[in-house]
Design a protein around this motif. Structure first.
Motif, PDB file in Angstrom:
ATOM      1  N   TYR A 251       4.272   1.846  -0.865  1.00  0.00           N
ATOM      2  CA  TYR A 251       5.596   1.408  -0.416  1.00  0.00           C
ATOM      3  C   TYR A 251       6.676   2.251  -1.076  1.00  0.00           C
TER       4      TYR A 251
ATOM      5  N   THR B 278       5.276   2.320   5.470  1.00  0.00           N
ATOM      6  CA  THR B 278       4.375   2.541   4.344  1.00  0.00           C
ATOM      7  C   THR B 278       3.403   3.668   4.677  1.00  0.00           C
TER       8      THR B 278
ATOM      9  N   ALA C 252       0.955   6.198  -7.436  1.00  0.00           N
ATOM     10  CA  ALA C 252       2.086   5.474  -8.027  1.00  0.00           C
ATOM     11  C   ALA C 252       3.226   6.416  -8.398  1.00  0.00           C
TER      12      ALA C 252
ATOM     13  N   SER D 264       7.746   2.662  -4.720  1.00  0.00           N
ATOM     14  CA  SER D 264       8.183   1.405  -5.331  1.00  0.00           C
ATOM     15  C   SER D 264       6.990   0.546  -5.762  1.00  0.00           C
ATOM     16  N   ARG D 265       5.895   0.627  -5.017  1.00  0.00           N
ATOM     17  CA  ARG D 265       4.681  -0.086  -5.427  1.00  0.00           C
ATOM     18  C   ARG D 265       3.482   0.403  -4.629  1.00  0.00           C
TER      19      ARG D 265
ATOM     20  N   GLU E 151      -0.362  -1.157  -3.465  1.00  0.00           N
ATOM     21  CA  GLU E 151      -1.307  -2.270  -3.404  1.00  0.00           C
ATOM     22  C   GLU E 151      -2.680  -1.695  -3.074  1.00  0.00           C
TER      23      GLU E 151
END
Length: 94
Positions: free
Chosen positions: A11, A43, A63, A72-73, A75
């Motif tokens: 993201y 994404t 990351a 930003s992140r 998963e």
């Protein structure tokens, strides 16, 4: 050698900044198979498989991202390895 397979969703500002190509280059450098693709929601999805520590290294790289991206992140979900030995590709979804 213990193998690992991960599906990741990245993201942030990750489309239009060469994120997919940089991811492909990093995965190839690490000897991983799999693919990377832009998703309609902005994404980037990554599926990678290979040596356990090399997969972990790519996940850590995700990351940080490419030079012009802003992650930003990330998963991640582990999947069962398929013993896939194909190249790492950039996919294009419709």
């Amino acid at each position: 050698m213990e193998r690992k397979r991960v599906r990741a969703r990245v993201y942030g500002r990750v489309q239009g900044v060469a994120f997919r190509e940089h991811t492909r280059q990093e995965a190839l450098r690490l000897g991983l198979s799999g693919w990377v693709a832009n998703r309609p929601d902005g994404t980037v999805e990554v599926v990678c498989e290979g040596a356990l520590l090399k997969v972990d290294e790519l996940v850590a790289w995700l990351a940080i991202g490419s030079p012009f991206s802003r992650v930003s992140r990330v998963e991640c979900a582990e999947e069962s390895p398929l013993n896939d030995a194909t190249a790492f590709l950039v996919r294009h979804f419709a």
